[in-house]
Design an enzyme around this catalytic site. Structure first.
Site, PDB file in Angstrom:
ATOM      1  N   GLU A   1       0.844  -1.207   0.000  1.00  0.00           N
ATOM      2  CA  GLU A   1       0.000   0.000   0.000  1.00  0.00           C
ATOM      3  C   GLU A   1       0.880   1.258   0.000  1.00  0.00           C
ATOM      4  O   GLU A   1       0.528   2.269  -0.605  1.00  0.00           O
ATOM      5  CB  GLU A   1      -0.958  -0.034   1.204  1.00  0.00           C
ATOM      6  CG  GLU A   1      -2.080  -1.055   0.960  1.00  0.00           C
ATOM      7  CD  GLU A   1      -2.659  -1.685   2.208  1.00  0.00           C
ATOM      8  OE1 GLU A   1      -2.448  -1.178   3.319  1.00  0.00           O
ATOM      9  OE2 GLU A   1      -3.328  -2.730   2.060  1.00  0.00           O
TER      10      GLU A   1
ATOM     11  N   SER B   1      -4.427 -12.229   3.067  1.00  0.00           N
ATOM     12  CA  SER B   1      -5.655 -12.945   3.426  1.00  0.00           C
ATOM     13  C   SER B   1      -5.405 -14.203   4.256  1.00  0.00           C
ATOM     14  O   SER B   1      -6.075 -15.214   4.074  1.00  0.00           O
ATOM     15  CB  SER B   1      -6.474 -13.269   2.170  1.00  0.00           C
ATOM     16  OG  SER B   1      -6.853 -12.065   1.515  1.00  0.00           O
TER      17      SER B   1
HETATM   18  C1  PEP Z   1      -1.423  -6.803   4.907  1.00  0.00           C
HETATM   19  O1  PEP Z   1      -1.967  -5.716   4.924  1.00  0.00           O
HETATM   20  O2  PEP Z   1      -0.202  -6.883   5.066  1.00  0.00           O
HETATM   21  C2  PEP Z   1      -2.249  -7.984   4.698  1.00  0.00           C
HETATM   22  C3  PEP Z   1      -1.659  -9.122   4.499  1.00  0.00           C
HETATM   23  O3  PEP Z   1      -3.617  -7.790   4.718  1.00  0.00           O
HETATM   24  P1  PEP Z   1      -4.742  -8.953   4.725  1.00  0.00           P
HETATM   25  O4  PEP Z   1      -4.301  -9.991   5.730  1.00  0.00           O
HETATM   26  O5  PEP Z   1      -5.990  -8.256   5.131  1.00  0.00           O
HETATM   27  O6  PEP Z   1      -4.794  -9.516   3.351  1.00  0.00           O
END
Ligand code: PEP
Length: 263
Positions: A98, A214
């Site tokens: 991000e 996830s």
């Molecule tokens: C993350 O933001 O590093 C991440 C892995 O998010 P999520 O587990 O929600 O996919």
């Protein structure tokens, strides 16, 4: 022998009050795991002080979600490594996708942040990962190893032991679409192989390579059971105490080969 590491990335969720409440719920649920697993929470900057107070020696460590490479200066909106250390942070996530995609961070910038953070005494969790387009174009190896090389430039073999790498396929973050254990292991194997070539066997054997994307209580055990997956970087599921605790507990039960000793 690698001790599992499970880190929660709270992203832009929870302020001081909500953060402290989550920790109060979490600590009893992970009490059986923290002897064998490094459990870390990474709240937003503003909640770090309150979360540090709530952690209060409960066996869970504190991390931040980014930091600058300099200790002070005209860098509006940035936070210095020393400021994080002052509120008891030990870890810092760097190069999250991000940050790369939405805020224009480059491998070179991530490397500067990692070098600065490490020099100040923080332990970087350096994130790398390919987009779906890159995967579909058959460029996973090229992209991942390029990010890895550039992000860890300047680190010595000895320093590498204090760093963690998180492999986070961008298409799996926050989408509910997890890499299969085989897909993840394949990339983790590539990463460890490159670390072996660049830093030597001993360093490559001790560095923790986390999977992120996830991870949930129902897929954590299978992912963490892979030979080169040493834990996870957890987004959404880290905001629910029971889910994050179940993931930390999965790391304990599936990584039976890992030592009790902190690296
Ligand atoms: C993350 O933001 O590093 C991440 C892995 O998010 P999520 O587990 O929600 O996919």
């Amino acid at each position: 022998m690698r001790r599992p590491l499970v880190a929660g990335n709270w992203k832009m969720s929870l302020g001081p009050e909500g953060g402290a409440a989550l920790i109060a719920e979490l600590l009893p649920l992970v009490a059986d795991s923290t002897g064998a697993v490094d459990v870390v929470v990474c709240p937003p900057y503003l909640a770090l002080g309150a979360v540090a107070a709530a952690l209060d020696g409960g066996g869970v460590s504190l991390g931040a979600q980014n930091c600058h490479w300099e200790e002070a200066g005209a860098f509006t909106g940035e936070i210095a490594p020393g400021m994080l250390l002052a509120v008891a942070c030990q870890w810092v996530i760097l190069g999250h996708s991000e940050r790369r995609q939405l805020f224009g961070e480059s491998d070179e910038g991530v490397n500067r942040r990692a070098v600065g953070a490490f020099a100040a005494g923080l332990r970087p969790i350096v994130c790398i990962g390919e987009t779906l387009e890159e995967r579909d174009a058959g460029r996973v190896e090229d992209v991942i190893l390029g990010q890895l090389d550039r992000s860890l430039q300047g680190f010595t073999a000895e320093q590498l032991a204090s760093v963690a790498v998180a492999y986070e396929p961008v298409w799996a973050i926050g989408t509910g679409r997890t890499a299969t254990p085989e897909q993840a292991q394949q990339v983790h194997g590539l990463i460890r192989g490159r670390l072996r070539d660049s830093f030597g066997d001993a360093s490559a054997e001790v560095i923790r390579i986390l999977y992120g994307g996830s991870v949930k209580p129902d897929n954590a055990a299978e992912l963490f059971g892979q030979a080169d997956i040493d834990g996870g970087l957890i987004g959404g599921a880290s905001l629910k105490a029971a889910d994050f605790a179940a993931i930390a507990n999965a790391a304990r039960s599936t990584c039976g080969c890992h030592s009790e000793q902190e690296i």
